[in-house]
Design an enzyme around this catalytic site. Structure first.
Site, short mmCIF file in Angstrom:
data_model
loop_
_atom_site.label_atom_id
_atom_site.label_comp_id
_atom_site.label_asym_id
_atom_site.label_seq_id
_atom_site.Cartn_x
_atom_site.Cartn_y
_atom_site.Cartn_z
CG ASP A 185 60.27 40.99 -4.66
OD1 ASP A 185 59.39 41.72 -5.16
OD2 ASP A 185 61.15 40.45 -5.33
CE1 TYR A 234 67.00 66.25 -13.03
CE2 TYR A 234 66.92 66.91 -10.72
CZ TYR A 234 67.49 66.15 -11.74
OH TYR A 234 68.52 65.31 -11.45
NE ARG A 261 63.54 32.36 -14.57
CZ ARG A 261 63.83 33.66 -14.49
NH1 ARG A 261 62.96 34.50 -13.99
NH2 ARG A 261 64.99 34.12 -14.88
CG PHE A 308 68.38 34.14 -16.91
CD1 PHE A 308 69.04 34.40 -15.73
CD2 PHE A 308 67.32 34.94 -17.26
CE1 PHE A 308 68.66 35.45 -14.91
CE2 PHE A 308 66.91 35.99 -16.45
CZ PHE A 308 67.60 36.25 -15.28
CE LYS A 316 58.09 41.56 -12.80
NZ LYS A 316 59.35 42.30 -12.85
CG PHE A 349 63.66 37.17 -8.69
CD1 PHE A 349 62.97 36.30 -9.51
CD2 PHE A 349 64.10 38.38 -9.23
CE1 PHE A 349 62.72 36.62 -10.85
CE2 PHE A 349 63.85 38.69 -10.56
CZ PHE A 349 63.15 37.81 -11.37
CB THR A 350 67.52 36.18 -11.47
OG1 THR A 350 66.41 37.02 -11.83
CG2 THR A 350 67.18 34.74 -11.87
#
Ligand code: F0G
Length: 463
Positions: A221, A78, A388, A455, A264, A130-131
């Site tokens: 980001d 943990y 998009r 979306f 990514k 970005f969303t």
């Protein structure tokens, strides 16, 4: 017809395939029914009904044998898992930030940094929205302001660094609202919504200079920063001979911290982190992560997931890997360009973006040309892509009106190390088929609209 002799020597993927996952093919009639049932939203299709899945490059990567071997070394304690310390050390080595807070994925980190740094009435400039990033900024009481260069909104501009910040726009905002209303600028590398376009080293350096003089922080980001580093290496003077690892570290060195979706660049299926240099922000983040994600040494992840991310960092910076990664996207994009199908130029890092506004010029934006095009491609071949455009852009948080983005795109996103060149051929041929029959295509109407990030779950019907 015999194949023509090559004009250059080919290169191939720097890996071979050890495990395979069979693909299912379906009939056209099956797909017509599946997409109708999914409300013409490719996010609502069952993956079982998809042939080649180019919805996203997020969490869809193939891990290496080295990463899978590491999964068996998961320390599922943990607190204080050894995988956490390895991840922390590799984050420091490859990104260069001081402190690490693991999160379950990128938006977990966005939530934490937004809540800590943004006050009601603040402004957050950024190189295009970005969303999920903007959603968390708005939830924290901030207003996002787009300060990307105008070229980014033009699919045909050949600018090599369409992710660049327009310094004049940034300076104007600082003058207008005052530096004390701007806790940080959110800089993405690469810029997803602009078509996977990079920011140049020269530009981020200039942003650093300008923000430093006003005491404004830069939060990167870093989701696809390795892909950005590749573009710097191949496009920016002075970086041709530098390693991808050195370029990545230099890029990060001009910023104060980063949010990261490990799904990514890090070549894994789940994970993310917040990295930061400021000790006070770190202390707050480490405290907050316990409430929303999990203890600060796992942040919602299993030990094995942290191990896979740490190992992914070692693989993502390998020169032959990143060349083949971007090379595959380029291969698909170049085919479409050769066939004169309108796509965003230059070709992006993680995806080819079809210019739906141009391809379906007879369909007005409020009849959702990109949403329509993605559905048509699916029906043609079972290839799954995504919208998009106006659906992703959502509504203005103050006026409630639909935003009308200049870019109305379909993203054909390539997972890392998953598909072969033949899959790219099949995809390109399906897009060509739909393109050649484009005049017969009609638009859609929205029949269900969720309140947040619409979306993902919106539903449509054929007009
Ligand atoms: N930032 C960028 C640039 C992204 O592309 C994403 C995710 C996130 C942050 C959020 O990270 O998904 O791990 O919470 N992009 C995915 C996509 C969803 O399909 O482009 P996450």
């Amino acid at each position: 017809m015999p194949y023509p002799k090559p004009t250059r020597r080919s290169w191939a993927e720097p890996f071979k395939i050890k495990v395979v996952e069979p693909l299912k093919t379906t009939t056209r009639q099956h797909r017509v029914e599946a997409i109708e049932e999914a409300g013409y939203n490719t996010f609502l299709l069952r993956s079982e009904d998809v042939y080649i899945d180019l919805l996203t490059d997020s969490g869809t990567n193939a891990m290496s044998d080295y990463q899978w071997a590491g999964m068996m070394l998961g320390d599922e304690a943990y607190a204080g898992s050894k995988n956490f310390y390895y991840l922390e050390a590799n984050m420091q080595k490859y990104y260069g930030y001081k402190y690490l807070v693991p999160t379950h994925q990128g938006r977990g980190a966005e939530h934490i940094i937004s809540q800590i740094m943004i006050k009601q009435g603040d402004y957050i400039p950024g190189n295009m929205y970005f969303t999920t990033t903007r959603e968390h900024q708005e939830r924290a009481g901030g207003a996002f302001v787009d300060v990307i260069i105008d070229d980014a909104h033009d699919p045909e501009s050949p600018h090599p660094f369409k992710g660049n910040v327009d310094l004049q726009k940034l300076e104007d905002l600082i003058k207008k609202v005052g530096a004390n209303k701007i806790p940080y600028i959110s800089v993405a590398a690469t810029v997803n919504m602009a078509g996977g376009q990079p920011i140049s080293m020269e530009n981020i350096k200039a942003v650093r200079k300008l923000t430093s003089s006003h005491g404004i922080k830069i939060i990167l980001d870093a989701t696809r920063a390795v892909e950005n580093a590749y573009f710097i290496k191949t496009r920016e003077k002075g970086y041709e001979r530098k390693s991808i690892a050195a370029i990545l570290k230099e890029l990060c060195s001009y910023t104060d911290g980063a949010t990261m979706s490990g799904k990514k660049d890090l070549l894994v299926n789940i994970g993310g982190f917040l990295a930061i240099n400021d000790r006070e922000i770190f202390d707050e983040a480490r405290n907050m992560v316990v409430v929303f994600e999990g203890l600060h040494t796992y942040g919602g992840l299993a030990g094995r997931d942290m191990e896979a991310m740490a190992r992914g960092m070692e693989e993502m910076t390998k020169e032959d890997y990143i060349r083949s990664r971007i090379g595959q996207v380029e291969y698909l994009g170049q085919k479409l360009i050769d066939w004169e199908i309108p796509i965003v130029r230059p070709i992006g890092g993680h995806a080819v973006f079809l210019d739906a506004k141009k391809i379906l010029e007879h369909i007005p934006q409020d009849k959702f040309p990109a949403q329509t095009l993605a559905a048509e491609i699916y029906v043609d071949s079972g290839v799954r892509t995504m919208e998009r455009g106006i659906v992703s852009a959502g509504r203005d948080s103050k006026t409630g009106e639909n935003r009308h983005p200049k870019l109305e795109l379909v993203r054909v996103t390539i997972p890392r190390r998953v598909y072969t060149q033949a899959h790219m051929d099949v995809t390109a041929e399906s897009i060509l088929e739909v393109y050649e029959n484009r005049k017969k295509i009609r638009g859609l109407k929205m029949v269900y609209e969720p309140k947040h990030l619409r979306f993902f779950q919106a539903r449509f019907e054929k007009i």
